[in-house]
Design a protein around this motif. Structure first.
Motif, short mmCIF file in Angstrom:
data_model
loop_
_atom_site.label_atom_id
_atom_site.label_comp_id
_atom_site.label_asym_id
_atom_site.label_seq_id
_atom_site.Cartn_x
_atom_site.Cartn_y
_atom_site.Cartn_z
N LEU A 1 -5.79 2.17 6.89
CA LEU A 1 -4.95 2.48 5.71
C LEU A 1 -3.75 2.72 6.43
O LEU A 1 -2.70 2.35 5.86
N PHE B 1 0.90 -1.03 -0.02
CA PHE B 1 0.03 0.19 -0.07
C PHE B 1 0.90 1.24 -0.08
O PHE B 1 1.25 2.01 1.03
N ALA B 2 1.25 1.77 -1.24
CA ALA B 2 2.20 2.77 -1.35
C ALA B 2 2.42 3.20 -2.93
O ALA B 2 1.73 2.24 -3.66
N LEU C 1 -5.30 7.89 -1.88
CA LEU C 1 -4.71 6.77 -2.37
C LEU C 1 -5.48 5.68 -2.36
O LEU C 1 -5.66 5.07 -3.44
N TYR C 2 -5.95 5.24 -1.38
CA TYR C 2 -6.60 4.23 -1.22
C TYR C 2 -8.10 4.26 -2.01
O TYR C 2 -8.51 3.33 -2.68
N CYS D 1 -9.13 5.52 8.29
CA CYS D 1 -7.96 5.80 8.20
C CYS D 1 -7.02 5.19 8.89
O CYS D 1 -5.81 5.15 8.57
N MET E 1 -2.11 -0.30 7.06
CA MET E 1 -1.64 -1.05 5.74
C MET E 1 -0.28 -0.47 5.39
O MET E 1 0.70 -0.95 4.76
N HIS F 1 -3.24 8.85 2.90
CA HIS F 1 -3.70 7.47 2.71
C HIS F 1 -5.03 7.19 2.08
O HIS F 1 -5.30 6.43 1.38
N ALA F 2 -5.99 8.12 2.70
CA ALA F 2 -7.50 8.08 2.10
C ALA F 2 -7.75 8.10 0.63
O ALA F 2 -8.21 7.54 -0.24
N HIS G 1 -7.36 3.85 -5.75
CA HIS G 1 -7.27 2.32 -5.95
C HIS G 1 -8.50 1.58 -5.73
O HIS G 1 -8.95 0.74 -7.03
N VAL H 1 -4.83 5.89 -9.71
CA VAL H 1 -3.92 6.06 -8.65
C VAL H 1 -2.96 7.21 -9.17
O VAL H 1 -2.48 8.03 -8.63
N THR I 1 3.34 -2.16 5.02
CA THR I 1 3.99 -1.94 3.76
C THR I 1 5.63 -1.72 3.89
O THR I 1 6.63 -2.26 3.65
N MET J 1 0.16 -1.29 -6.22
CA MET J 1 -0.65 -1.54 -5.20
C MET J 1 -1.14 -3.17 -4.93
O MET J 1 -1.55 -3.64 -6.13
N ASP J 2 -0.91 -3.63 -3.92
CA ASP J 2 -1.41 -5.05 -3.75
C ASP J 2 -1.91 -5.20 -2.32
O ASP J 2 -0.91 -5.37 -1.60
N LEU J 3 -2.84 -5.31 -2.06
CA LEU J 3 -3.43 -5.20 -0.73
C LEU J 3 -3.84 -6.64 -0.05
O LEU J 3 -4.40 -6.87 0.80
N ALA K 1 -5.29 11.66 5.30
CA ALA K 1 -6.06 12.08 4.23
C ALA K 1 -5.18 11.63 3.01
O ALA K 1 -5.91 11.34 1.95
#
Lengths: 324, 389
Positions: free
Chosen positions: B298, A3-4, A245-246, B295, B301, A242-243, A249, A73, B305, B1-3, A240
């Motif tokens: 995330l 997750f990056a 980006l997520y 949040c 995660m 992180h949010a 995706h 993304v 990572t 991205m790989d969750l 925010a």
């Protein structure tokens, strides 16, 4: 688990930031900002050319239509960098118009529009709001009904002059045969990313200033009242980031929680951008309230985008509906 | 991205799930079961269960196999933490030992310490306490005054520690003691590993505002500890303590999210039962908390990572602590709003509110222990943002 952002994705963001720092810095933003609100051209030609040449516009356009074939993304990386630079221009509308056509357009519509939108030869806009961003320069406006062309655009005054707005009337609409239902989510993510970029830059500039600015014989950044507020902003802005980006995706990958993710991102990004830009004014003291200082570019852009595609409260209501 | 997790990690999840479902008696999940037991009975049950779990190979997930660990990945540890919450597994009785002491001993302990400390800890033969805070040394830990004076082959220890988790159940306590008389601040401190079963050590429960006694006080009155039972070098205890506290970074935001999300859903259910879920103010407040919890997920995660990529997280642990502790406290404040004038009741329309009330009270503690929110903000401002001290 990854997750990056990959190095390539980060590179996209640095390229935009480097370009803005070297070729469209806050002095250029100011020149644009201070031009009459109804003036659509200003000094954007170089920036727009770069957006086409460097792939900022082509980011989500499929390779068969001369695009880069990347996803939301990568697009949110660019959006974040443009927000950090409070950069003007119809980037978001053009990318979203291309997204609508990619998702729901016929083969003929795609062939007609996508290559031109990808280079910036054609300008797009998203017409989901009463005031349309860059309606006055757009060749095509995506509305809930389809593709609108041949319209009349009337500039609308707005105190956020980092962006031009117009009211769009008349013209003819061509339906999009496919499903563009994720378009608003995509638009919301890109706005959230812009807000996140604004918030981070506002905080960075405030921290830098408060390390230097002295009162009572010491840097004001050594006062705990300021430290704690800035620390809380750092935590909130990181969340925010992180949010956003997520959410990008989640929408692209069609994850089950995509709707929730988009609302979480927009609610959080709106809150932190408003808080961070207000803090930028407050923790610069009187200078932060002047026209001469750049704080108001960030604050005003944050104000407008915090309200776009749903305020934080509106998204919280969606979150409540999804989880209660 | 790989969750996703790797195939090996998912295989581990299946094995763990199977073991947990076979080894947690249904009775333990019955509401009120744990409350019906005495503290002694409850602790004993958890202690034995956790030993069996360790013997089955589900402990020390990331520890090297040479120390009896599983040699697993950071992903397996995250899975372990989440599955323990999902299975309603009893909480560990050896949290300070497992989280902090063991990795420190692996890093800087002597061979003898590694052998004597880690195995018995995994089997819960020794319950470890942490002796850091004192009545006069909370956030300012370096103000500690508990002193140890060399006497032959021993140190003789006098002083008092407080906020000691599991104080009354503890067998040993890793303790910060001033071993150089008159030393100031972080100099002249040693980390002594003190046997609590001796006349010079008196552990007393400390009754919290919730009524429970997770914490206690430990009094040292001429307690003796062999001079060899020092972790790290003598007078270098501050360095040892900083290393030890750095292992808090392993704290799993994913399992915290899992736990808090369950609490959110339980609170939402109460709101519905009371018809409060239609109040737009309540809806907004719940959504605000849920936003923070998402949040947190995330962020977890992100941390996982970074850990897998071998990156140093620096002072990011302060952000993690702020995010989870403030969000969980906010969650329980919304519960107050849901209940309105009935907030303090123990029962409402045949709904037992006591477990909720216990959580609501506990939520006041989480922004204090382990570095208060104010300390975390200072750390974030100074060490991350670079603001002047």
């Amino acid at each position: 688990m990854f997750f990056a952002l990959t190095e390539d994705q980060q590179e996209f963001g640095s390229a935009v930031r480097t370009y803005l720092a070297e070729r469209f810095d806050l002095d250029a933003v100011r020149a644009y900002f201070e031009a009459p609100a109804t003036n659509d051209a200003g000094n954007l030609d170089g920036l727009w050319k770069a957006a086409g040449e460097q792939g900022w516009l082509a980011v989500t356009v499929p390779e068969e239509h001369d695009g880069l074939g990347l996803g939301l993304v990568e697009a949110q990386v660019i959006a974040r960098a443009l927000g950090a630079g409070v950069a003007p221009g119809p980037w978001r509308g053009t990318v979203l118009a291309a997204e609508a056509i990619r998702l729901a357009g016929s083969a003929e519509q795609q062939a007609r529009w996508l290559p031109r939108l990808a280079t910036g030869e054609a300008v797009g806009a998203l017409g989901y709001s009463r005031s349309v961003e860059y309606g006055q320069t757009a060749d095509v406006v995506v509305t809930p009904e389809g593709l609108l062309t041949g319209f009349t655009a009337t500039p609308v005054g707005s105190y956020d002059r980092t962006t031009r707005l117009a009211r769009v009337e008349g013209g003819s609409t061509e339906a999009l045969p496919g499903d563009a239902s994720s378009l608003e989510a995509r638009a919301t993510v890109l706005v959230a990313a812009d807000l996140v970029g604004i918030a981070r830059e506002a905080l960075t500039r405030t921290v830098d200033y408060d390390k230097e600015r002295e009162q009572f014989g010491v840097p004001v950044g050594s006062f705990q009242a300021i430290k704690h507020a800035l620390a809380d902003l750092h935590v909130g802005i990181t969340m925010a980031e992180h949010a956003a980006l997520y959410a990008a995706h989640a929408v692209d990958a069609g994850l089950d929680d995509a709707d929730l993710a988009v609302s979480v991102a927009k609610a959080k990004a709106s809150d932190v951008a408003l808080a961070s830009t207000a803090a930028m004014i407050q923790y610069h003291g009187g200078i932060g309230y002047t026209w001469e200082h750049e704080a108001h570019f960030f604050y005003k852009r944050a104000k407008r985008l915090a309200g776009q595609y749903g305020t934080a409260d509106a998204h919280r209501e969606r979150i409540a509906a999804l989880t209660l | 991205m790989d969750l996703t997790f790797t195939a090996a990690e998912e295989e581990f999840r299946s094995e763990l799930r199977a073991w947990l479902s076979a080894h947690i008696p249904a009775e333990w999940r019955r509401p009120g079961f744990w409350e019906s037991l005495s503290d002694e009975e409850s602790f004993g049950l958890r202690r034995d269960w956790e030993r069996d779990k360790a013997l089955a190979g589900f402990a020390g997930i990331q520890w090297p196999t040479e120390y009896g660990g599983r040699g697993g990945t950071p992903g397996m540890k995250a899975i372990y933490d989440v599955e323990m919450v999902l299975a309603d597994a009893p909480r560990t009785v050896n949290p300070l030992g497992l989280t902090f002491l063991a990795p420190t001993v692996m890093a800087i302990g002597t061979d003898a310490q590694r052998k004597e400390i880690i195995g018995p800890m995994l089997r819960n033969e020794v319950i470890w306490c942490q002796g850091f805070s004192e009545p006069g040394a909370g956030s300012d830990l370096a103000a500690l005054t508990t002193r140890g004076v060399r006497d032959g082959d021993d140190f003789v220890v006098n002083g008092q520690k407080v906020w000691t988790t599991n104080a009354v159940h503890g067998d040993k306590i890793f303790t910060l003691v001033r071993t150089t008389p008159g030393s100031q601040k972080h100099r002249g401190i040693s980390m002594l590993l003190i046997d609590m079963h001796q006349p010079g050590v008196d552990a007393r429960p400390l009754k919290q505002m919730s009524g429970a006694s997770e914490f206690g006080e430990v009094f040292f009155d001429d307690a003796r500890v062999p001079a060899t039972d020092v972790l790290g070098a003598v007078d270098e205890g501050w360095r040892t303590a900083m290393l030890l506290l750095s292992f808090e970074r392993g704290a799993s935001g994913m399992s915290q999210y899992t736990e808090f999300r369950r609490q959110y859903d339980e609170i939402a259910a109460v709101a519905k039962k009371l018809g409060r879920d239609r109040d737009p103010v309540i809806r907004g407040k719940l959504a605000r908390v849920l936003t923070e919890l998402e949040c947190l997920r995330l962020h977890a995660m992100h941390i996982l990572t970074q850990t897998e990529q071998g990156r140093d997280l620096g002072f990011e642990a302060s952000m993690t602590k702020l995010q989870w502790s403030e969000a969980s406290q906010d969650l329980w404040e919304v519960f107050d709003d849901v209940l309105g004038e009935d907030v303090t009741l123990e029962e409402l329309d045949d709904l037992d509110l006591t477990p909720f009330n216990a959580q609501a009270m506990w939520s006041r503690s989480v922004t204090i222990w382990g570095g208060s929110s104010q300390v975390q903000r200072n750390v974030t401002a100074e060490r991350v943002l670079g603001l002047p001290r």
